[in-house]
Structures are given as structure tokens and as C-alpha cells.
Design a protein around this motif. Structure first.
Motif, PDB file in Angstrom:
ATOM      1  N   GLN A 171      20.466 -26.011 -11.244  1.00 20.63           N
ATOM      2  CA  GLN A 171      20.806 -25.626 -11.715  1.00 20.63           C
ATOM      3  C   GLN A 171      22.365 -24.231 -11.436  1.00 20.63           C
ATOM      4  O   GLN A 171      23.465 -24.388 -11.215  1.00 20.63           O
ATOM      5  CB  GLN A 171      20.754 -24.608 -13.130  1.00 20.63           C
ATOM      6  CG  GLN A 171      21.729 -23.701 -14.002  1.00 20.63           C
ATOM      7  CD  GLN A 171      21.180 -22.922 -14.565  1.00 20.63           C
ATOM      8  OE1 GLN A 171      20.420 -23.107 -15.449  1.00 20.63           O
ATOM      9  NE2 GLN A 171      22.239 -22.122 -15.822  1.00 20.63           N
ATOM     10  N   ALA A 172      21.474 -23.816 -10.742  1.00 24.90           N
ATOM     11  CA  ALA A 172      21.782 -22.616  -9.134  1.00 24.90           C
ATOM     12  C   ALA A 172      21.122 -22.268  -9.248  1.00 24.90           C
ATOM     13  O   ALA A 172      19.978 -22.730  -8.425  1.00 24.90           O
ATOM     14  CB  ALA A 172      22.566 -21.326 -10.046  1.00 24.90           C
ATOM     15  N   MET A 173      21.355 -22.035  -7.628  1.00 24.41           N
ATOM     16  CA  MET A 173      20.236 -21.570  -6.062  1.00 24.41           C
ATOM     17  C   MET A 173      20.540 -19.995  -6.310  1.00 24.41           C
ATOM     18  O   MET A 173      21.695 -19.060  -6.050  1.00 24.41           O
ATOM     19  CB  MET A 173      20.910 -22.235  -5.508  1.00 24.41           C
ATOM     20  CG  MET A 173      20.567 -23.858  -4.571  1.00 24.41           C
ATOM     21  SD  MET A 173      21.822 -23.800  -3.705  1.00 24.41           S
ATOM     22  CE  MET A 173      21.684 -25.601  -3.354  1.00 24.41           C
ATOM     23  N   GLU A 174      19.457 -19.645  -6.033  1.00 27.35           N
ATOM     24  CA  GLU A 174      19.720 -17.258  -5.298  1.00 27.35           C
ATOM     25  C   GLU A 174      19.104 -17.909  -3.660  1.00 27.35           C
ATOM     26  O   GLU A 174      18.607 -18.384  -3.494  1.00 27.35           O
ATOM     27  CB  GLU A 174      18.319 -17.156  -6.311  1.00 27.35           C
ATOM     28  CG  GLU A 174      19.013 -16.494  -7.546  1.00 27.35           C
ATOM     29  CD  GLU A 174      18.586 -16.199  -8.284  1.00 27.35           C
ATOM     30  OE1 GLU A 174      16.987 -14.927  -7.694  1.00 27.35           O
ATOM     31  OE2 GLU A 174      18.699 -14.796  -9.704  1.00 27.35           O
ATOM     32  N   VAL A 175      20.475 -17.264  -3.590  1.00 27.98           N
ATOM     33  CA  VAL A 175      20.332 -17.599  -1.629  1.00 27.98           C
ATOM     34  C   VAL A 175      19.594 -16.107  -0.894  1.00 27.98           C
ATOM     35  O   VAL A 175      21.142 -15.302  -1.312  1.00 27.98           O
ATOM     36  CB  VAL A 175      21.590 -17.837  -0.927  1.00 27.98           C
ATOM     37  CG1 VAL A 175      21.739 -18.610   0.786  1.00 27.98           C
ATOM     38  CG2 VAL A 175      22.149 -19.137  -2.018  1.00 27.98           C
ATOM     39  N   GLY A 176      18.764 -16.566  -0.366  1.00 33.32           N
ATOM     40  CA  GLY A 176      18.457 -15.715   0.775  1.00 33.32           C
ATOM     41  C   GLY A 176      19.378 -15.034   1.986  1.00 33.32           C
ATOM     42  O   GLY A 176      18.975 -15.019   2.689  1.00 33.32           O
ATOM     43  N   THR A 177      20.727 -15.320   2.086  1.00 31.89           N
ATOM     44  CA  THR A 177      21.097 -15.174   3.217  1.00 31.89           C
ATOM     45  C   THR A 177      20.540 -13.849   3.649  1.00 31.89           C
ATOM     46  O   THR A 177      21.021 -13.261   5.086  1.00 31.89           O
ATOM     47  CB  THR A 177      22.518 -14.337   2.451  1.00 31.89           C
ATOM     48  OG1 THR A 177      23.267 -15.800   1.358  1.00 31.89           O
ATOM     49  CG2 THR A 177      23.558 -14.286   3.603  1.00 31.89           C
ATOM     50  N   ASP A 178      20.453 -12.436   3.216  1.00 36.46           N
ATOM     51  CA  ASP A 178      20.110 -11.524   3.689  1.00 36.46           C
ATOM     52  C   ASP A 178      20.739 -10.025   4.036  1.00 36.46           C
ATOM     53  O   ASP A 178      20.824  -9.086   4.280  1.00 36.46           O
ATOM     54  CB  ASP A 178      18.596 -10.903   4.050  1.00 36.46           C
ATOM     55  CG  ASP A 178      17.571 -11.708   3.442  1.00 36.46           C
ATOM     56  OD1 ASP A 178      17.805 -11.754   1.769  1.00 36.46           O
ATOM     57  OD2 ASP A 178      16.508 -11.908   4.016  1.00 36.46           O
ATOM     58  N   ALA A 179      21.690 -10.741   5.240  1.00 32.29           N
ATOM     59  CA  ALA A 179      22.224 -10.002   5.948  1.00 32.29           C
ATOM     60  C   ALA A 179      24.276 -10.312   6.327  1.00 32.29           C
ATOM     61  O   ALA A 179      24.182 -11.386   5.405  1.00 32.29           O
ATOM     62  CB  ALA A 179      22.126  -9.928   7.440  1.00 32.29           C
TER      63      ALA A 179
END
Length: 464
Positions: free
Chosen positions: A283-291
Motif C-alpha cells: 500500500q505504501a512505503m516508509e523510507v529511511g532516507t534519514d539525511a
């Protein structure tokens, strides 16, 4: 055998209530060892200490355990800090009224075991994975053996031996009613080396994956209980070995009808892999882009560049997969120049939500803590029971926060400050929305060919 009374101390409902699977895993291990287990959830029972006293009196347990999930709310921007550890102390005080040994554990406890044990007054503590150590500790106590006060970390339990939580039907109904989302873990450990992260400290650097068949069995069982919205709580779902893709294939093969979300690291991913995930119910992604810039990504020991973040986001947009990028400003090597660059970079990302945070909550044992000591920002022996946030010595925190507020204020899909973003989510809750909710902020163009790639938007932002 004994009666064990387990308490989940977590009462946080932001962004939504989360089923206490850590407590239920321990409950399963104790049940398998022959003990009678009572699972008590402070949130589901109204966060009432009087109700807890009554339940304790009725249960008359031999031992009590408390699961401490968080120490505080890790938000440096608010004028107050929500110190969950004070709530945990009040719970321990009630448990000790029954004059039974109280055993503390959980992710929050494992970060500051000696300090939390001393602060709360619990009798024993378990660091890290607790299902085996809890059974062993109670066996020793039953036999009257001398035992250490804190059971330290041990080698991680192999993936095929990780227990399925002992799901409690009443708790399942509560969380389905309150949030509609049920959390499932498919693996433990983290193969990445992010400078601030505690996952390797808690679970080790080696990924230990659960058998795909077993995870699919658990999903089918949860579906029968009415759970059709799943959040995979792995530190990073898209592991290098491709376990997550095998799971997606199994979900499709079994025709398990779920919508799901999880934590992803941005990086190389193929279009056919995204299509597979979407067919399985992504359904969706929570993305650990972080910086938000190459300089600060490097400062956090990230293994990707911002160009790779843009490529990842564009591929998800092409597949109409909502993404939420979680980023931190003020980390190592941050300057006001990189702050301005970071704001422009995040605003250039197409059709996504961004959750910016200010400062990084320090924890001992992380590379960032070591750096903070070397930079003279904190003493090596300083207590971290009170939160301490890392901010780059190359910038002024207040100037940075003002720039972030100004840079994101016109964007409904850029949720800063964090508490303002939570207020928007709470409004959606009042209107009856259930699930992760932030995905409702994304509206995809019905004509994908008209989209402007993120790279073009980024170039325009830097040219202006």
C-alpha cells in the motif's frame, strides 16, 4: 509451574496505536514452557493504575514482567519531552505492591538497562531478545538459585526459531478497532551501519529471517481474525538477500488479501520488483532516507546518495506507490548551506510525504555517540535517561529550525514541526480514517506521462 503477569507499558497512540507483539512473543515462550500467562495492556485497559491493581489482585501472579518500548518521544522540537519512563516507574510501583519479583525488558529498557532498572525499581532486567532469557530467569528463580540482576545480550536467535507471538484475541480486536493496522515481524537484525541507529545494538548486524511459510501462515491467521492491513516492523524490509520478495511471492501464491506497509531503505530496486510488491498488497512505503544531501548522508554513514533517493522515489511514483521519507536535519556535517540544500532537495521530490525532524537523540553504543564525545558535546559517562540531542556544531539550532519551518510551511505533504504533522493525522482520525493515514496526503496524477521527474524539479529548485 508459575503464573506470570506481563504488562505492556506503552500508551503512545502517535501516529496510531501499535499492538504489543514483544509482550506476546514473551507470552508465547512462557506458555510453551508450561507457565500460565496473563497479557495486560495499559493502553487497551484505559491506562488506569487502579484497573491494573484490580487485575493483579485477581491474577495473584508469582512473577510480573513489564515491557518498556520507548524511553521518550525523541522530539527535540517540542517545548516538553514526553518521558514514558516515568509512566513505567508508576507501573512498577503498582506491580511491587503484589510483592512478586518484577522483571523489566523491551527495546526501551535495553537501551539504558542499568539506569532504568535503578530508576523504576524493578528487580531484574533482560537486555535484547527476551523469550529464552525470560524462561531461563524464571526457572532459576523457581529453583531458588542465585541469579544476576540483569541478563545481558546473547547471540541472536536463529530466524527459524523466532517464535510467533501469542496473539491475544481481545487485544487484537482492540487494535483493529483503534487503528486497523496490525504489526508483523519477518526478520530481526540490521545489515546497515547508520551512525545513530540502535537496531544493530539491540538485534545485531546479521539479518535473521523467519521462514516465509511461517510468516504467510501468521498472515492467514490474522486475516481470519479480521486483520487486512499489516505493517511489517523489520528494521529494513528490503534486505539484500531478497527475503521480502520471496514473501511477496508467497502472499500472491496463497492469494492472501492484505494491504501492507513497511520500512524501506532507498536504493537500487527494479521496476518488476516494485510491481511484484504491489501485486502482493503493498500500500505504501516508509523510507529511511534519514539525511537530505550527499554531505549529511555521508555523515550518517548511509550507503546511498541523494540521486539514488530521487531515482527510488521516481520509480515508486511511476508505480503509484505512496512514499513517506523520514529525514533528520542537524546531524553530522550539517551546515546552514546543507540545510538550505536539503530543504530544496526534499521539496523537489515528486508525489511523496516528508517527515523532517530536528536533531538526533543520542544513545550510547552508536558511532554518533562516540563522535559527540570527541566533539565535546557530551561527556562519555553522561546519563542519557534525560534525552540529549546531537546538533552539528557547525550550525545554530534555532536558525536551522526557523529555516525548516519557513521552507516547508506551504506544503501540506511536508509535516514539520513533527507535532503539527501529528495534528493533521489526528484530524483524519476524527473523520474515521484508519491505517497509516499519511498516504491520504498524496494525490497521484491520473496521467503519469504528464509528471515532471524529480531530477528536473531539483534542478529547477537549485536554479532559482
Amino acid at each position: 509451574m508459575s503464573t506470570v503477569f506481563l504488562v505492556s507499558a506503552n500508551t503512545n497512540v502517535e501516529p496510531y496505536p501499535v499492538y504489543p507483539i514483544g509482550m506476546s512473543v514473551i507470552a508465547g515462550a512462557l506458555h510453551n514452557a508450561g507457565h500460565k500467562v496473563i497479557q495486560y495492556d495499559m493502553l487497551a485497559t484505559g491506562n488506569s493504575l487502579d484497573h491494573l491493581r484490580c487485575a493483579l489482585t485477581e491474577a495473584a501472579p508469582d512473577y510480573a514482567g513489564i515491557s518498556i518500548r520507548n524511553v521518550d518521544n525523541v522530539d527535540s522540537f517540542t517545548s516538553h519531552t514526553n518521558k514514558y519512563i516515568h509512566k513505567a516507574k508508576r507501573i512498577v510501583d503498582v506491580l511491587k505492591e503484589s510483592e512478586v519479583p518484577v522483571i523489566a525488558g523491551g527495546a526501551g529498557f535495553s537501551l539504558l538497562p542499568e539506569e532504568i532498572l535503578g530508576f523504576t525499581g524493578a528487580d531484574y532486567g533482560i537486555i535484547g531478545e527476551g523469550e529464552r532469557k525470560m524462561v531461563e530467569l524464571i526457572a532459576r528463580l523457581e529453583q531458588g538459585e542465585e541469579t544476576k540482576q540483569i541478563y545481558g545480550k546473547e547471540k541472536g536467535i536463529p530466524g527459524k526459531e523466532i517464535l510467533v507471538p501469542r496473539w491475544e484475541p481481545q487485544l487484537l480486536r482492540y487494535y483493529l478497532d483503534q487503528s486497523g493496522v496490525i504489526n508483523v515481524q519477518t526478520k530481526r537484525g540490521c545489515e546497515h551501519c547508520c551512525a545513530y541507529c540502535t537496531y544493530p545494538h539491540l538485534e545485531g548486524h546479521k539479518m535473521r529471517v523467519r521462514p516465509v511459510d511461517e510468516v504467510a501462515d501468521e498472515l492467514e491467521m490474522l486475516c481470519k481474525c479480521g486483520a487486512d492491513n499489516i505493517f511489517f516492523t523489520d528494521s529494513v524490509l528490503n534486505d539484500r538477500g531478497g527475503h521480502y520478495l520471496q514473501l511477496a511471492e508467497e502472499i500472491i501464491r496463497r492469494k492472501i488479501k492484505i494491504s501492507w506497509c513497511g520500512f524501506f531503505q532507498p536504493g537500487p530496486i527494479e521496476n518488476d520488483e516494485l510491481a511484484l510488491l504491489k501485486r502482493s498488497g503493498l500500500q505504501a512505503m516508509e523510507v529511511g532516507t534519514d539525511a537530505t544531501s550527499d554531505a549529511t548522508l555521508k555523515g550518517l554513514h548511509k550507503s546511498f546518495t541523494f540521486d539514488e533517493v530521487m531515482e527510488f522515489n521516481d520509480k515508486c511514483v511511476a508505480q503509484r506507490i505512496p512514499c513517506a521519507h523520514f529525514v533528520i536535519f542537524g546531524g553530522p556535517d550539517e551546515t546552514m548551506e546543507t540545510v538550505r540544500e536539503g530543504i530544496a532537495n526534499m521539496n523537489s521530490l515528486n508525489n511523496c510525504v516528508v517527515f523532517p525532524f530536528s536533531g538526533i537523540r543520542l544513545h550510547e553504543g552508536t558511532p554518533l555517540f562516540t563522535r559527540a564525545v570527541k566533539e565535546g558535546l557530551i561527556r562519555g559517562n553522561q546519563s542519557l535517561l534525560e534525552p540529549f540531542y546531537y546538533f552539528s556544531p557547525q550550525l545554530d539550532k534555532d536558525e536551522m529550525n526557523a529555516a525548516l519551518t519557513e521552507g516547508f510551511k506551504k506544503r501540506r505533504d511536508r509535516l514539520f514541526p513533527p507535532d503539527e504533522g501529528q495534528q493533521r493525522i489526528n484530524i483524519m482520525k476524527k473523520f474515521g480514517f484508519r491505517g497509516i493515514l499519511w498516504d491520504q496526503l498524496i494525490k497521484f496524477d491520473d496521467q503519469p506521462g504528464n509528471k515532471i521527474p524529480s531530477q528536473s524539479l531539483r534542478d529547477s529548485a537549485h536554479a532559482s
